[in-house]
Design an enzyme around this catalytic site. Structure first.
Site, PDB file in Angstrom:
ATOM      1  N   ALA A 183      -6.575 -10.587  19.023  1.00  0.00           N
ATOM      2  CA  ALA A 183      -7.921 -10.622  18.939  1.00  0.00           C
ATOM      3  C   ALA A 183      -8.176 -11.529  17.758  1.00  0.00           C
ATOM      4  O   ALA A 183      -7.468 -11.828  16.792  1.00  0.00           O
ATOM      5  CB  ALA A 183      -8.466  -9.377  18.477  1.00  0.00           C
ATOM      6  N   HIS A 201       0.833  -1.251   0.083  1.00  0.00           N
ATOM      7  CA  HIS A 201       0.048   0.030  -0.039  1.00  0.00           C
ATOM      8  C   HIS A 201       0.654   1.240  -0.149  1.00  0.00           C
ATOM      9  O   HIS A 201       0.416   2.349   0.535  1.00  0.00           O
ATOM     10  CB  HIS A 201      -0.898  -0.108   1.372  1.00  0.00           C
ATOM     11  CG  HIS A 201      -2.073  -1.180   1.110  1.00  0.00           C
ATOM     12  ND1 HIS A 201      -2.714  -1.706   2.148  1.00  0.00           N
ATOM     13  CD2 HIS A 201      -2.422  -1.926  -0.002  1.00  0.00           C
ATOM     14  CE1 HIS A 201      -3.423  -2.692   1.849  1.00  0.00           C
ATOM     15  NE2 HIS A 201      -3.165  -2.621   0.544  1.00  0.00           N
TER      16      HIS A 201
HETATM   17  C1  BV8 Z   1      -8.458  -2.356  -4.931  1.00  0.00           C
HETATM   18  C2  BV8 Z   1      -2.830   3.080   2.591  1.00  0.00           C
HETATM   19  C3  BV8 Z   1      -9.282  -2.452  -6.907  1.00  0.00           C
HETATM   20  C4  BV8 Z   1      -3.255   4.254   2.841  1.00  0.00           C
HETATM   21  C5  BV8 Z   1      -4.412   1.531   2.657  1.00  0.00           C
HETATM   22  C6  BV8 Z   1     -15.792  -5.021  -0.752  1.00  0.00           C
HETATM   23  C7  BV8 Z   1     -15.209  -6.330  -0.456  1.00  0.00           C
HETATM   24  C8  BV8 Z   1     -13.929  -6.545  -0.852  1.00  0.00           C
HETATM   25  C9  BV8 Z   1     -13.074  -5.462  -1.231  1.00  0.00           C
HETATM   26  C10 BV8 Z   1     -13.729  -4.259  -1.331  1.00  0.00           C
HETATM   27  C11 BV8 Z   1     -14.964  -3.971  -1.195  1.00  0.00           C
HETATM   28  N1  BV8 Z   1     -15.347  -2.541  -1.476  1.00  0.00           N
HETATM   29  C12 BV8 Z   1     -14.167  -2.341  -1.737  1.00  0.00           C
HETATM   30  C13 BV8 Z   1     -13.131  -3.050  -1.679  1.00  0.00           C
HETATM   31  C14 BV8 Z   1     -11.764  -2.871  -2.318  1.00  0.00           C
HETATM   32  C15 BV8 Z   1     -11.049  -2.298  -0.997  1.00  0.00           C
HETATM   33  C16 BV8 Z   1     -11.104  -2.945   0.400  1.00  0.00           C
HETATM   34  O1  BV8 Z   1     -10.692  -3.949   0.463  1.00  0.00           O
HETATM   35  N2  BV8 Z   1     -12.238  -2.154   1.153  1.00  0.00           N
HETATM   36  C17 BV8 Z   1     -12.516  -2.999   2.565  1.00  0.00           C
HETATM   37  C18 BV8 Z   1     -12.512  -1.944   3.590  1.00  0.00           C
HETATM   38  C19 BV8 Z   1     -13.598  -3.766   2.471  1.00  0.00           C
HETATM   39  N3  BV8 Z   1      -9.887  -2.366  -1.381  1.00  0.00           N
HETATM   40  C20 BV8 Z   1      -8.996  -1.420  -2.355  1.00  0.00           C
HETATM   41  O2  BV8 Z   1      -9.689  -0.260  -2.714  1.00  0.00           O
HETATM   42  C21 BV8 Z   1      -7.688  -1.801  -2.745  1.00  0.00           C
HETATM   43  N4  BV8 Z   1      -7.627  -1.667  -4.234  1.00  0.00           N
HETATM   44  O3  BV8 Z   1      -9.309  -3.240  -4.621  1.00  0.00           O
HETATM   45  O4  BV8 Z   1      -8.333  -2.156  -6.299  1.00  0.00           O
HETATM   46  C22 BV8 Z   1      -9.192  -1.871  -8.191  1.00  0.00           C
HETATM   47  C23 BV8 Z   1      -9.066  -2.707  -9.325  1.00  0.00           C
HETATM   48  C24 BV8 Z   1      -9.124  -2.400 -10.645  1.00  0.00           C
HETATM   49  C25 BV8 Z   1      -8.805  -0.863 -10.852  1.00  0.00           C
HETATM   50  C26 BV8 Z   1      -9.056   0.102  -9.621  1.00  0.00           C
HETATM   51  C27 BV8 Z   1      -9.141  -0.510  -8.514  1.00  0.00           C
HETATM   52  C28 BV8 Z   1      -6.589  -0.493  -2.206  1.00  0.00           C
HETATM   53  C29 BV8 Z   1      -6.820  -0.736  -0.538  1.00  0.00           C
HETATM   54  C30 BV8 Z   1      -5.563  -0.293  -0.065  1.00  0.00           C
HETATM   55  C31 BV8 Z   1      -6.035   0.805   1.000  1.00  0.00           C
HETATM   56  N5  BV8 Z   1      -5.015   1.719   1.633  1.00  0.00           N
HETATM   57  N6  BV8 Z   1      -3.429   1.954   3.488  1.00  0.00           N
HETATM   58  C32 BV8 Z   1      -3.053   4.703   4.246  1.00  0.00           C
HETATM   59  O5  BV8 Z   1      -2.466   4.020   5.152  1.00  0.00           O
HETATM   60  O6  BV8 Z   1      -3.467   5.751   4.796  1.00  0.00           O
HETATM   61  S1  BV8 Z   1      -5.284   0.230   3.597  1.00  0.00           S
HETATM   62  C33 BV8 Z   1      -5.061   0.122   5.311  1.00  0.00           C
HETATM   63  O7  BV8 Z   1      -6.070  -0.346   5.970  1.00  0.00           O
HETATM   64  C34 BV8 Z   1      -3.597  -0.576   5.420  1.00  0.00           C
HETATM   65  O8  BV8 Z   1      -2.762  -0.494   4.596  1.00  0.00           O
HETATM   66  C35 BV8 Z   1      -4.260  -1.895   5.881  1.00  0.00           C
HETATM   67  O9  BV8 Z   1      -4.205  -2.621   4.748  1.00  0.00           O
HETATM   68  C36 BV8 Z   1      -5.667  -1.783   6.255  1.00  0.00           C
HETATM   69  C37 BV8 Z   1      -6.025  -1.841   7.666  1.00  0.00           C
HETATM   70  O10 BV8 Z   1      -5.804  -2.967   8.234  1.00  0.00           O
HETATM   71  P1  BV8 Z   1      -4.721  -3.490   9.179  1.00  0.00           P
HETATM   72  O11 BV8 Z   1      -3.373  -3.259   8.908  1.00  0.00           O
HETATM   73  O12 BV8 Z   1      -5.125  -4.899   9.318  1.00  0.00           O
HETATM   74  O13 BV8 Z   1      -4.961  -2.620  10.523  1.00  0.00           O
HETATM   75  P2  BV8 Z   1      -6.211  -2.781  11.432  1.00  0.00           P
HETATM   76  O14 BV8 Z   1      -6.220  -1.674  12.345  1.00  0.00           O
HETATM   77  O15 BV8 Z   1      -7.570  -3.141  10.808  1.00  0.00           O
HETATM   78  O16 BV8 Z   1      -6.133  -4.322  12.348  1.00  0.00           O
HETATM   79  C38 BV8 Z   1      -4.839  -4.109  13.411  1.00  0.00           C
HETATM   80  C39 BV8 Z   1      -4.871  -5.512  13.655  1.00  0.00           C
HETATM   81  O17 BV8 Z   1      -3.985  -5.525  14.589  1.00  0.00           O
HETATM   82  C40 BV8 Z   1      -5.889  -5.880  14.570  1.00  0.00           C
HETATM   83  O18 BV8 Z   1      -6.478  -7.256  14.277  1.00  0.00           O
HETATM   84  C41 BV8 Z   1      -5.699  -5.874  16.141  1.00  0.00           C
HETATM   85  O19 BV8 Z   1      -6.189  -6.933  16.763  1.00  0.00           O
HETATM   86  C42 BV8 Z   1      -4.082  -6.285  15.959  1.00  0.00           C
HETATM   87  N7  BV8 Z   1      -3.174  -5.802  17.024  1.00  0.00           N
HETATM   88  C43 BV8 Z   1      -3.191  -4.634  17.393  1.00  0.00           C
HETATM   89  N8  BV8 Z   1      -2.086  -4.481  18.533  1.00  0.00           N
HETATM   90  C44 BV8 Z   1      -1.193  -5.611  18.094  1.00  0.00           C
HETATM   91  C45 BV8 Z   1      -2.061  -6.272  17.356  1.00  0.00           C
HETATM   92  N9  BV8 Z   1      -1.479  -7.365  16.656  1.00  0.00           N
HETATM   93  C46 BV8 Z   1      -0.285  -7.763  17.064  1.00  0.00           C
HETATM   94  N10 BV8 Z   1       0.319  -7.140  18.110  1.00  0.00           N
HETATM   95  C47 BV8 Z   1      -0.347  -6.132  18.755  1.00  0.00           C
HETATM   96  N11 BV8 Z   1       0.379  -5.414  19.580  1.00  0.00           N
END
Ligand code: BV8
Ligand code: ZN
Length: 267
Positions: free
Chosen positions: A233, A130
């Site tokens: 989690a 990303h």
């Molecule tokens: C694309 C950069 C296609 C920017 C980020 C419906 C279904 C499926 C997909 C989609 C949909 N609707 C839309 C989509 C596509 C969409 C998507 O997936 N949406 C989601 C919300 C459903 N995806 C996209 O748009 C991607 N592109 O699909 O393009 C396409 C095809 C052709 C032409 C054009 C387009 C692009 C997605 C990239 C977005 N950018 N980041 C920025 O940083 O600001 S995403 C961003 O959020 C991160 O990079 C990361 O990927 C995501 C967050 O997730 P996590 O890293 O998992 O973080 P989170 O807080 O959720 O979880 C943290 C975890 O850590 C927790 O589980 C917690 O328990 C744990 N934790 C906490 N403390 C600890 C720990 N673990 C261990 N130790 C600890 N101490």
């Protein structure tokens, strides 16, 4: 699927069975999300009081539409995050992941994170699915933009900051992949190849809800790799893992490294 809740009091012996299961692995992928940087003080996206998404609805902010509608608000949010990252340090999880290459020379890190903490901990050739916050480019002509040197001032909270303008008149934007944007093709191809051909994939600190990145552990599993999850989690990944290690990455990864070293000296 084995679920093991790990606390430092238990000591690394409880991970010896996992170290043995990993013993013959050559190709290992470490797939990370925001949770691996949580113990460095960097907000995750979804959980915790200071979660990025609770304050700013990051899913709405991390889009081209939001940037075009209000460049200063979005640029200010990223500059704030860049300032927080610049003041953060790699934590024991980042350091242990870098040290795992002693056991798995072919180990590769594939991250969803836009910080550089894996690199600062010593991991090389990290694949950033990303993008990276320390890179920026013109929104119009895509010319690379080098951030002013030094650490940006850390405002009390995210405040609107007018983005710099390129000579072509376009605004400079963060070098990250926004929702609705495609992942860098070479990086995505490399990541899917690694996940599809690895012996083991260790998923650390991700809720596995953003696609297509979240496909990687499932892809590894479908190719009979050993899939290990490190997360305090439950996540969508639970049913696709061989080992579910409930706990903090900063505790578990160093313990796994110690168990591997113990296993190696015993053999
Ligand atoms: C694309 C950069 C296609 C920017 C980020 C419906 C279904 C499926 C997909 C989609 C949909 N609707 C839309 C989509 C596509 C969409 C998507 O997936 N949406 C989601 C919300 C459903 N995806 C996209 O748009 C991607 N592109 O699909 O393009 C396409 C095809 C052709 C032409 C054009 C387009 C692009 C997605 C990239 C977005 N950018 N980041 C920025 O940083 O600001 S995403 C961003 O959020 C991160 O990079 C990361 O990927 C995501 C967050 O997730 P996590 O890293 O998992 O973080 P989170 O807080 O959720 O979880 C943290 C975890 O850590 C927790 O589980 C917690 O328990 C744990 N934790 C906490 N403390 C600890 C720990 N673990 C261990 N130790 C600890 N101490
Ligand atoms: Zn330009």
């Amino acid at each position: 699927m084995h679920t093991l809740t790990y606390t430092p009091e238990q000591g690394h012996d409880v991970l010896l069975p996992l170290a043995q299961a990993l013993g013959s692995a050559q190709k290992v992928v470490v797939f990370t999300g925001a949770g691996v940087s949580a113990e460095s003080g960097i907000a995750t996206f979804r959980n915790g009081a200071n979660a990025l998404w609770s304050r700013n609805d990051a899913q709405r902010m991390a889009t081209p539409e939001a940037f075009h509608a209000n460049p200063a608000r979005v640029w200010g949010w990223y500059e704030y995050r860049r300032a927080v990252i610049a003041r953060a340090q790699p934590n024991p999880a980042h350091l242990a992941i870098a040290a795992l290459t002693r056991h798995f020379p072919e180990l590769r890190v594939v991250t969803q994170n836009v910080d550089d903490l894996h690199e600062r901990a010593g991991s090389n050739d990290v694949i950033h699915l990303h993008g990276r916050l320390d890179q920026a480019r013109c929104d119009k002509c895509a010319r690379a933009f080098t951030h002013l040197s030094g650490i940006p001032a850390l405002p009390e909270e995210e405040v609107p900051i007018q983005p710099p303008q390129c000579a072509c008149g376009g605004y400079v934007r963060p070098g990250v992949v926004w929702f609705g944007e495609s992942l860098p093709e070479d990086d995505w191809d490399a990541a899917t190849h690694l996940a599809g051909h690895c012996d083991a994939l260790i998923s650390v600190g991700t809720s596995a809800m953003v696609f297509p990145a979240a496909q990687l552990p499932r892809l590894a599993k479908s190719n009979n790799a050993t899939v290990i999850q490190v997360n305090p989690a439950p996540t969508e990944m639970d049913l696709h893992c061989d080992f579910n290690l409930r706990g903090h990455a900063g505790d578990i990864l160093p313990a796994l490294l110690a168990a591997l070293e113990r296993n190696q000296s015993a053999s």
